[in-house]
Design a protein around this motif. Structure first.
Motif, PDB file in Angstrom:
ATOM      1  N   GLN A 142       0.832  -1.206   0.000  1.00 18.81           N
ATOM      2  CA  GLN A 142       0.000   0.000   0.000  1.00 18.81           C
ATOM      3  C   GLN A 142       0.866   1.256   0.000  1.00 18.81           C
ATOM      4  O   GLN A 142       0.547   2.247  -0.675  1.00 18.81           O
ATOM      5  N   SER A 143       1.975   1.209   0.749  1.00 19.23           N
ATOM      6  CA  SER A 143       2.834   2.390   0.847  1.00 19.23           C
ATOM      7  C   SER A 143       3.486   2.728  -0.484  1.00 19.23           C
ATOM      8  O   SER A 143       3.904   3.869  -0.700  1.00 19.23           O
ATOM      9  N   ALA A 144       3.566   1.758  -1.390  1.00 19.53           N
ATOM     10  CA  ALA A 144       4.151   2.030  -2.704  1.00 19.53           C
ATOM     11  C   ALA A 144       3.297   3.004  -3.493  1.00 19.53           C
ATOM     12  O   ALA A 144       3.777   3.641  -4.442  1.00 19.53           O
ATOM     13  N   LEU A 145       2.025   3.132  -3.096  1.00 16.71           N
ATOM     14  CA  LEU A 145       1.125   4.047  -3.794  1.00 16.71           C
ATOM     15  C   LEU A 145       1.280   5.491  -3.326  1.00 16.71           C
ATOM     16  O   LEU A 145       0.853   6.413  -4.024  1.00 16.71           O
ATOM     17  N   LEU A 146       1.852   5.705  -2.139  1.00 20.76           N
ATOM     18  CA  LEU A 146       1.871   7.045  -1.556  1.00 20.76           C
ATOM     19  C   LEU A 146       2.615   8.044  -2.439  1.00 20.76           C
ATOM     20  O   LEU A 146       2.134   9.156  -2.686  1.00 20.76           O
ATOM     21  N   GLU A 147       3.797   7.669  -2.898  1.00 21.08           N
ATOM     22  CA  GLU A 147       4.572   8.580  -3.746  1.00 21.08           C
ATOM     23  C   GLU A 147       3.825   8.851  -5.053  1.00 21.08           C
ATOM     24  O   GLU A 147       3.779   9.988  -5.531  1.00 21.08           O
ATOM     25  N   ALA A 148       3.234   7.803  -5.618  1.00 27.11           N
ATOM     26  CA  ALA A 148       2.516   7.970  -6.876  1.00 27.11           C
ATOM     27  C   ALA A 148       1.340   8.920  -6.718  1.00 27.11           C
ATOM     28  O   ALA A 148       1.086   9.777  -7.567  1.00 27.11           O
ATOM     29  N   MET A 149       0.607   8.802  -5.611  1.00 25.98           N
ATOM     30  CA  MET A 149      -0.580   9.618  -5.400  1.00 25.98           C
ATOM     31  C   MET A 149      -0.233  11.074  -5.137  1.00 25.98           C
ATOM     32  O   MET A 149      -0.953  11.980  -5.565  1.00 25.98           O
ATOM     33  N   GLU A 150       0.862  11.310  -4.453  1.00 22.09           N
ATOM     34  CA  GLU A 150       1.214  12.677  -4.067  1.00 22.09           C
ATOM     35  C   GLU A 150       2.143  13.349  -5.069  1.00 22.09           C
ATOM     36  O   GLU A 150       1.940  14.500  -5.451  1.00 22.09           O
ATOM     37  N   GLU A 151       3.178  12.627  -5.490  1.00 20.78           N
ATOM     38  CA  GLU A 151       4.218  13.231  -6.327  1.00 20.78           C
ATOM     39  C   GLU A 151       4.053  12.944  -7.815  1.00 20.78           C
ATOM     40  O   GLU A 151       4.769  13.502  -8.641  1.00 20.78           O
ATOM     41  N   ARG A 152       3.125  12.038  -8.163  1.00 23.05           N
ATOM     42  CA  ARG A 152       2.953  11.617  -9.561  1.00 23.05           C
ATOM     43  C   ARG A 152       4.254  11.030 -10.108  1.00 23.05           C
ATOM     44  O   ARG A 152       4.647  11.263 -11.248  1.00 23.05           O
ATOM     45  N   SER A 153       4.928  10.258  -9.281  1.00 25.34           N
ATOM     46  CA  SER A 153       6.158   9.596  -9.699  1.00 25.34           C
ATOM     47  C   SER A 153       6.315   8.307  -8.901  1.00 25.34           C
ATOM     48  O   SER A 153       5.651   8.099  -7.880  1.00 25.34           O
ATOM     49  N   VAL A 154       7.187   7.420  -9.383  1.00 18.24           N
ATOM     50  CA  VAL A 154       7.494   6.189  -8.664  1.00 18.24           C
ATOM     51  C   VAL A 154       9.001   6.049  -8.591  1.00 18.24           C
ATOM     52  O   VAL A 154       9.734   6.507  -9.478  1.00 18.24           O
ATOM     53  N   SER A 155       9.486   5.416  -7.524  1.00 17.99           N
ATOM     54  CA  SER A 155      10.916   5.184  -7.348  1.00 17.99           C
ATOM     55  C   SER A 155      11.167   3.682  -7.334  1.00 17.99           C
ATOM     56  O   SER A 155      10.530   2.947  -6.572  1.00 17.99           O
ATOM     57  N   ALA A 156      12.059   3.257  -8.186  1.00 18.10           N
ATOM     58  CA  ALA A 156      12.412   1.840  -8.260  1.00 18.10           C
ATOM     59  C   ALA A 156      13.882   1.714  -8.591  1.00 18.10           C
ATOM     60  O   ALA A 156      14.384   2.397  -9.493  1.00 18.10           O
ATOM     61  N   ASP A 157      14.552   0.860  -7.835  1.00 16.98           N
ATOM     62  CA  ASP A 157      15.988   0.617  -8.057  1.00 16.98           C
ATOM     63  C   ASP A 157      16.789   1.908  -8.064  1.00 16.98           C
ATOM     64  O   ASP A 157      17.681   2.120  -8.896  1.00 16.98           O
ATOM     65  N   GLY A 158      16.461   2.808  -7.141  1.00 15.45           N
ATOM     66  CA  GLY A 158      17.227   4.029  -6.970  1.00 15.45           C
ATOM     67  C   GLY A 158      16.961   5.105  -7.987  1.00 15.45           C
ATOM     68  O   GLY A 158      17.659   6.126  -8.007  1.00 15.45           O
ATOM     69  N   GLU A 159      15.979   4.932  -8.837  1.00 13.59           N
ATOM     70  CA  GLU A 159      15.676   5.928  -9.863  1.00 13.59           C
ATOM     71  C   GLU A 159      14.214   6.335  -9.776  1.00 13.59           C
ATOM     72  O   GLU A 159      13.326   5.496  -9.569  1.00 13.59           O
ATOM     73  N   THR A 160      13.967   7.640  -9.937  1.00 15.63           N
ATOM     74  CA  THR A 160      12.601   8.164  -9.904  1.00 15.63           C
ATOM     75  C   THR A 160      12.099   8.352 -11.327  1.00 15.63           C
ATOM     76  O   THR A 160      12.780   8.956 -12.163  1.00 15.63           O
TER      77      THR A 160
END
Length: 346
Positions: A142-160
């Motif tokens: 669920q926490s993986a959605l927080l950045e997407a919902m607020e920042e309109r971005s996702v972070s994976a493997d050290g890259e946004t």
């Protein structure tokens, strides 16, 4: 400047156009597209025009929506229909207890043909995302959605990585049983602009649904009305709707009252106040107005604010709910009736 039409107040205290003057409406093309979109969604989800209007208001305001209701009332149907009329890319995430953050966000995988690691996009990389039964997945996912919902971005493997624009998340959950579920934390609830319930259909609408049977219109048969770029322009127009300073003060007063209420452990956050104003602007835009009236704020207050309030145990024992506490605050707070000119909110 407040439009000239707001200079006259009706008996209800709402701004009304002066007699003999045309309402200050948005360009006809945008309004026609918006009304056509809602009409097509209403042709699939019968008898729920108010819910459809509220969902469109939240999305126009750039927010996300939590649809909380019993199974079988059309939550998924509603989201699929909205995605069809908006155009763009639609993805559905069916949350389960074994889902990992990488299943949502995406991650690096080995590409045998290229001989290197490449990023595999997760289902969040879409314009409209349906998070089905969001409370069925663990908090880590669920926490993986927080950045997407607020920042309109996702972070994976050290890259946004930026999400496509527009990005809208509509989540569903069943509130009846908590077996195998993980309640959404307050921080995540605060990122949903509205929490809505569809409810059971009226008898006449249910009869119509049964009569149509297999001939009933399916979301997949709906044709797109606009392209994503047009929706972005509508969102910008909605954010330019004028809000009188007196209504801004009213929003702050109501939010402040929730923070000191003896029945509430947690009141409305500043983000909630901002979302309330943006939702009111979007509601005015849906109605075809360039300015917010008090009814816009009153109609959006509970869907925007109630799910962010945390009730004290004593109040819960007495049978109260956050919505009841909020309605009591709204009824005891004087509603401003702006009639003078003021600065335009940008």
């Amino acid at each position: 400047m407040i439009p000239k039409q707001m200079a006259q107040q009706g008996e209800s205290g709402l701004a009304e156009p002066l007699q003999g003057m045309e309402p200050d409406l948005w360009p006809a093309a945008a309004q026609q597209s918006l009304q056509l979109m809602m009409a097509r969604v209403n042709s699939v989800l019968l008898g729920k025009s108010e819910v459809v209007s509220r969902v469109f208001s939240a999305l126009l305001a750039g927010g996300h929506v939590l649809l909380e209701d019993v199974p079988g009332v059309g939550k998924t149907l509603l989201v699929r229909a909205i995605a069809r009329v908006m155009g763009g890319e639609f993805r559905r995430i069916q949350f389960t207890s074994d889902m990992q953050p990488a299943d949502v966000v995406g991650g690096m995988i080995w590409d045998g043909k290229r001989g290197e690691l490449v990023f595999r996009q997760g289902p969040l990389m879409a314009n409209v995302v349906l998070a089905d039964e969001i409370n069925r997945t663990p908090p880590r996912t669920q926490s993986a959605l927080l950045e997407a919902m607020e920042e309109r971005s996702v972070s994976a493997d050290g890259e946004t990585r930026q999400l496509p624009q527009p990005f809208m998340l509509l989540a569903t959950q069943n509130p009846l049983r908590d077996d195998g579920t993980y309640p959404l934390p307050e921080a995540q609830l605060d990122r949903f602009m509205m929490r809505l319930s569809i409810g059971y259909p009226a008898p006449e609408d249910e009869i119509g649904m049964l009569e149509s049977g297999r001939q009933r219109l399916l979301p997949e048969l709906l044709r797109p009305v606009i392209v994503p770029e047009e929706w972005l322009r509508m969102q910008r127009d909605a954010q330019s709707v004028h809000v009188h300073p007196a209504l801004l003060a009213y929003a702050v007063q109501v939010a402040g009252a929730t923070r000191v209420s003896p029945d509430l452990l947690l009141g409305a956050s500043p983000r909630a106040s901002l979302d309330w104003i943006r939702a009111s602007q979007a509601a005015a835009y849906v109605a075809g107005r360039r300015y917010v009236v008090p009814d816009d704020m009153k109609h959006t207050a509970v869907p925007v604010l109630a799910h962010r309030l945390l009730l004290r145990d004593e109040a819960w024992v007495k049978g109260s709910t956050p919505a009841k506490v909020l309605e009591a605050i709204l009824s005891s707070t004087a509603v401003p009736m702006p009639a003078s000119e003021g600065g335009r909110r940008r």
